[in-house]
Design an enzyme around this catalytic site. Structure first.
Site, mmCIF file in Angstrom:
data_model
loop_
_atom_site.group_PDB
_atom_site.id
_atom_site.type_symbol
_atom_site.label_atom_id
_atom_site.label_comp_id
_atom_site.label_asym_id
_atom_site.label_seq_id
_atom_site.Cartn_x
_atom_site.Cartn_y
_atom_site.Cartn_z
ATOM 1 N N LYS A 10 0.821 -1.216 0.000
ATOM 2 C CA LYS A 10 0.000 0.000 0.000
ATOM 3 C C LYS A 10 0.861 1.274 0.000
ATOM 4 C CE LYS A 10 -3.932 -2.241 2.247
ATOM 5 N NZ LYS A 10 -5.027 -2.063 3.224
ATOM 6 N N TYR A 50 -12.381 -2.126 -3.635
ATOM 7 C CA TYR A 50 -12.904 -2.269 -2.270
ATOM 8 C C TYR A 50 -14.423 -2.194 -2.219
ATOM 9 C CZ TYR A 50 -8.335 -2.187 0.043
ATOM 10 O OH TYR A 50 -7.079 -2.505 0.506
ATOM 11 N N PHE A 58 -15.577 3.653 7.069
ATOM 12 C CA PHE A 58 -14.204 4.031 6.714
ATOM 13 C C PHE A 58 -13.954 4.036 5.209
ATOM 14 C CE2 PHE A 58 -14.129 -0.569 7.809
ATOM 15 C CZ PHE A 58 -13.672 -1.102 6.612
ATOM 16 N N ARG A 103 2.506 -6.359 9.051
ATOM 17 C CA ARG A 103 1.776 -5.199 9.600
ATOM 18 C C ARG A 103 2.370 -4.738 10.922
ATOM 19 N NH1 ARG A 103 -3.960 -7.530 7.511
ATOM 20 N NH2 ARG A 103 -4.177 -6.262 5.625
ATOM 21 N N ASN A 113 -2.277 0.221 6.758
ATOM 22 C CA ASN A 113 -1.774 -1.049 7.298
ATOM 23 C C ASN A 113 -0.830 -1.801 6.348
ATOM 24 O OD1 ASN A 113 -3.736 -1.879 5.533
ATOM 25 N ND2 ASN A 113 -4.797 -3.217 6.973
ATOM 26 N N HIS A 116 -2.138 -5.535 1.710
ATOM 27 C CA HIS A 116 -3.435 -6.192 1.570
ATOM 28 C C HIS A 116 -3.189 -7.616 1.115
ATOM 29 C CE1 HIS A 116 -7.532 -7.073 0.234
ATOM 30 N NE2 HIS A 116 -6.962 -7.622 -0.824
ATOM 31 N N GLU A 127 -9.729 -10.834 -7.198
ATOM 32 C CA GLU A 127 -8.772 -9.744 -6.982
ATOM 33 C C GLU A 127 -7.590 -9.828 -7.955
ATOM 34 O OE1 GLU A 127 -9.684 -8.800 -2.275
ATOM 35 O OE2 GLU A 127 -7.746 -9.664 -2.817
#
Ligand code: CMP
Length: 139
Positions: A10, A50, A58, A103, A113, A116, A127
């Protein structure tokens, strides 16, 4: 079982210079990198990825975070790759993640975090297909 799973490094981990550490960990753990690309997600790409979380409080912050910088997306392959990668990542919230997990090592909080990973075989398939065509995945 031989499985594939999707990983995303990320924007927080990319901007802090952890791409190399994370790729090295995959290789050390025997998760083979079978596809890899770097991209800067657009708002609609992040929202689409997502979409299962779109009703969550969130969601907008998550999309903003995921579009804040470059990400690295990878397909990983190995025996029980989905569950093995999940244990290497650690809990979603780094405060609850085991010592030594990605993490725990690299994440700041439950949103930022670091990585993924797909949570199940069906999700992994969807995905991986979101970012890679079959031709992109090396045999
Ligand atoms: P990831 O494994 O990519 O899946 C969904 C993401 O939403 C998750 O990692 C976090 O980045 C984010 N997320 C999950 N739960 C929360 C939460 N309670 N607050 C903020 N962000 C969250």
């Amino acid at each position: 079982m031989l499985e594939r799973t999707l990983s995303i490094i990320k924007p927080d981990a990319v901007s802090k210079g952890h791409i190399g550490d994370i790729l090295a960990r995959f290789e050390k753990e025997g998760l083979q990198i079978v596809a890899l690309r770097m991209l800067h997600l657009s708002k609609s790409e992040a929202e689409g990825f997502y979409t299962v979380h779109r009703e969550r409080p969130f969601f907008n912050d998550l999309v903003e975070f995921m579009t804040s910088g470059r990400v690295v997306v990878l397909a990983l392959e190995g025996q029980d790759a989905i569950s093995r990668y999940r244990s290497i990542m650690g809990a979603t919230d780094p405060a609850k993640a085991d010592q030594g997990t990605l993490r725990k090592l690299y994440a700041a909080n439950v949103q930022n975090n670091a990585v993924h990973g797909s949570d199940a075989p069906e999700t992994a398939k969807t995905e991986i297909a979101y970012f890679f065509s079959e031709l992109d995945i090396t045999g």
